[in-house]
Design a protein around this motif. Structure first.
Motif, PDB file in Angstrom:
ATOM      1  N   MET A  96      23.800  15.297  -5.280  1.00 41.85           N
ATOM      2  CA  MET A  96      23.463  13.910  -5.468  1.00 41.85           C
ATOM      3  C   MET A  96      21.943  13.769  -5.544  1.00 41.85           C
ATOM      4  N   THR A  97      21.469  12.983  -6.465  1.00 41.69           N
ATOM      5  CA  THR A  97      20.054  12.710  -6.613  1.00 41.69           C
ATOM      6  C   THR A  97      19.682  11.547  -5.708  1.00 41.69           C
ATOM      7  N   HIS A  98      18.570  11.710  -5.009  1.00 48.58           N
ATOM      8  CA  HIS A  98      18.092  10.647  -4.140  1.00 48.58           C
ATOM      9  C   HIS A  98      16.920   9.950  -4.809  1.00 48.58           C
ATOM     10  N   LEU A  99      16.963   8.658  -4.810  1.00 50.26           N
ATOM     11  CA  LEU A  99      15.920   7.847  -5.405  1.00 50.26           C
ATOM     12  C   LEU A  99      14.977   7.392  -4.296  1.00 50.26           C
ATOM     13  N   LYS A 100      13.683   7.649  -4.467  1.00 53.14           N
ATOM     14  CA  LYS A 100      12.715   7.166  -3.483  1.00 53.14           C
ATOM     15  C   LYS A 100      12.429   5.705  -3.785  1.00 53.14           C
ATOM     16  N   VAL A 101      12.537   4.887  -2.733  1.00 52.93           N
ATOM     17  CA  VAL A 101      12.253   3.460  -2.847  1.00 52.93           C
ATOM     18  C   VAL A 101      11.349   3.085  -1.678  1.00 52.93           C
ATOM     19  N   THR A 102      10.272   2.359  -1.982  1.00 56.09           N
ATOM     20  CA  THR A 102       9.431   1.815  -0.925  1.00 56.09           C
ATOM     21  C   THR A 102       9.541   0.302  -0.981  1.00 56.09           C
ATOM     22  N   TYR A 103       9.316  -0.327   0.196  1.00 53.13           N
ATOM     23  CA  TYR A 103       9.440  -1.780   0.267  1.00 53.13           C
ATOM     24  C   TYR A 103       8.387  -2.345   1.200  1.00 53.13           C
ATOM     25  N   ASP A 104       7.649  -3.319   0.720  1.00 53.05           N
ATOM     26  CA  ASP A 104       6.664  -4.052   1.504  1.00 53.05           C
ATOM     27  C   ASP A 104       7.273  -5.426   1.785  1.00 53.05           C
ATOM     28  N   ALA A 105       7.774  -5.622   3.008  1.00 53.63           N
ATOM     29  CA  ALA A 105       8.463  -6.866   3.356  1.00 53.63           C
ATOM     30  C   ALA A 105       7.517  -8.062   3.310  1.00 53.63           C
ATOM     31  N   GLU A 106       6.258  -7.854   3.721  1.00 49.54           N
ATOM     32  CA  GLU A 106       5.301  -8.964   3.712  1.00 49.54           C
ATOM     33  C   GLU A 106       5.052  -9.471   2.294  1.00 49.54           C
ATOM     34  N   ALA A 107       4.908  -8.558   1.350  1.00 43.39           N
ATOM     35  CA  ALA A 107       4.681  -8.922  -0.050  1.00 43.39           C
ATOM     36  C   ALA A 107       5.992  -9.152  -0.803  1.00 43.39           C
ATOM     37  N   ASN A 108       7.117  -8.762  -0.173  1.00 46.58           N
ATOM     38  CA  ASN A 108       8.435  -8.835  -0.814  1.00 46.58           C
ATOM     39  C   ASN A 108       8.422  -8.087  -2.149  1.00 46.58           C
ATOM     40  N   ALA A 109       7.873  -6.861  -2.105  1.00 51.32           N
ATOM     41  CA  ALA A 109       7.735  -6.030  -3.298  1.00 51.32           C
ATOM     42  C   ALA A 109       8.325  -4.649  -3.039  1.00 51.32           C
ATOM     43  N   ALA A 110       9.077  -4.157  -3.996  1.00 51.16           N
ATOM     44  CA  ALA A 110       9.678  -2.827  -3.893  1.00 51.16           C
ATOM     45  C   ALA A 110       9.220  -1.982  -5.071  1.00 51.16           C
ATOM     46  N   TYR A 111       9.239  -0.662  -4.861  1.00 51.93           N
ATOM     47  CA  TYR A 111       8.904   0.267  -5.938  1.00 51.93           C
ATOM     48  C   TYR A 111       9.956   1.363  -5.956  1.00 51.93           C
ATOM     49  N   LEU A 112      10.548   1.579  -7.123  1.00 51.21           N
ATOM     50  CA  LEU A 112      11.550   2.624  -7.327  1.00 51.21           C
ATOM     51  C   LEU A 112      10.886   3.747  -8.109  1.00 51.21           C
ATOM     52  N   TYR A 113      10.868   4.952  -7.528  1.00 51.91           N
ATOM     53  CA  TYR A 113      10.195   6.106  -8.122  1.00 51.91           C
ATOM     54  C   TYR A 113      11.197   6.941  -8.912  1.00 51.91           C
ATOM     55  N   PHE A 114      10.819   7.304 -10.131  1.00 57.94           N
ATOM     56  CA  PHE A 114      11.650   8.167 -10.970  1.00 57.94           C
ATOM     57  C   PHE A 114      10.991   9.518 -11.202  1.00 57.94           C
ATOM     58  N   THR A 115      10.149   9.929 -10.283  1.00 54.94           N
ATOM     59  CA  THR A 115       9.445  11.201 -10.397  1.00 54.94           C
ATOM     60  C   THR A 115      10.020  12.200  -9.403  1.00 54.94           C
ATOM     61  N   ASP A 116       9.781  13.468  -9.673  1.00 59.54           N
ATOM     62  CA  ASP A 116      10.229  14.543  -8.792  1.00 59.54           C
ATOM     63  C   ASP A 116       9.389  14.501  -7.523  1.00 59.54           C
ATOM     64  N   PRO A 117      10.012  14.291  -6.359  1.00 61.49           N
ATOM     65  CA  PRO A 117       9.231  14.198  -5.130  1.00 61.49           C
ATOM     66  C   PRO A 117       8.494  15.491  -4.777  1.00 61.49           C
ATOM     67  N   ALA A 118       8.931  16.635  -5.324  1.00 67.81           N
ATOM     68  CA  ALA A 118       8.279  17.915  -5.046  1.00 67.81           C
ATOM     69  C   ALA A 118       7.081  18.162  -5.971  1.00 67.81           C
ATOM     70  N   ALA A 119       6.967  17.386  -7.030  1.00 66.89           N
ATOM     71  CA  ALA A 119       5.881  17.566  -7.996  1.00 66.89           C
ATOM     72  C   ALA A 119       4.650  16.781  -7.555  1.00 66.89           C
ATOM     73  N   PRO A 120       3.486  17.218  -8.003  1.00 64.15           N
ATOM     74  CA  PRO A 120       2.274  16.438  -7.692  1.00 64.15           C
ATOM     75  C   PRO A 120       2.394  15.033  -8.287  1.00 64.15           C
ATOM     76  N   PRO A 121       1.744  14.054  -7.670  1.00 62.93           N
ATOM     77  CA  PRO A 121       1.816  12.683  -8.196  1.00 62.93           C
ATOM     78  C   PRO A 121       1.309  12.613  -9.632  1.00 62.93           C
ATOM     79  N   THR A 122       1.954  11.790 -10.420  1.00 62.43           N
ATOM     80  CA  THR A 122       1.576  11.590 -11.814  1.00 62.43           C
ATOM     81  C   THR A 122       0.895  10.241 -11.944  1.00 62.43           C
ATOM     82  N   LYS A 123      -0.224  10.228 -12.637  1.00 66.87           N
ATOM     83  CA  LYS A 123      -0.977   8.988 -12.817  1.00 66.87           C
ATOM     84  C   LYS A 123      -0.295   8.080 -13.830  1.00 66.87           C
ATOM     85  N   VAL A 124      -0.256   6.800 -13.510  1.00 70.74           N
ATOM     86  CA  VAL A 124       0.287   5.806 -14.431  1.00 70.74           C
ATOM     87  C   VAL A 124      -0.723   5.599 -15.552  1.00 70.74           C
ATOM     88  N   ALA A 125      -0.267   5.779 -16.782  1.00 68.83           N
ATOM     89  CA  ALA A 125      -1.134   5.601 -17.940  1.00 68.83           C
ATOM     90  C   ALA A 125      -0.889   4.258 -18.628  1.00 68.83           C
TER      91      ALA A 125
END
Length: 82
Positions: free
Chosen positions: A1-30
């Motif tokens: 099963m693939t696990h999706l990383k999700v972060t959530y800032d309750a104060e800002a009511n904002a979530a981010y769903l990551y579609f990158t390999d967690p083992a890979a170095p971070p990729t810059k948003v272009a």
């Protein structure tokens, strides 16, 4: 099963769903594509790398847009300790 990383800032009511390999170095948003807030009744941003691969999705007003189980399982972000 693939696990999706999700972060959530309750104060800002904002979530981010990551579609990158967690083992890979971070990729810059272009490229960021904001979805039409009138059509989605809120703000959703799509982030792409330089090759136009989808890296992640930012969801503002996350409590109204995402299922509660996903927010409950998300990694909480505490902006006060950032």
């Amino acid at each position: 099963m693939t696990h999706l990383k999700v972060t959530y800032d309750a104060e800002a009511n904002a979530a981010y769903l990551y579609f990158t390999d967690p083992a890979a170095p971070p990729t810059k948003v272009a490229h960021m594509y904001p979805c039409d807030p009138d059509r989605v009744d809120g703000m959703i941003n799509l982030d792409f790398d330089g090759d136009m691969r989808l890296l992640g999705v930012e969801v503002l007003d996350a409590r109204a847009k995402l299922p509660q189980y996903l927010l409950d399982a998300a990694e909480p972000l505490n902006r006060g300790n950032a």
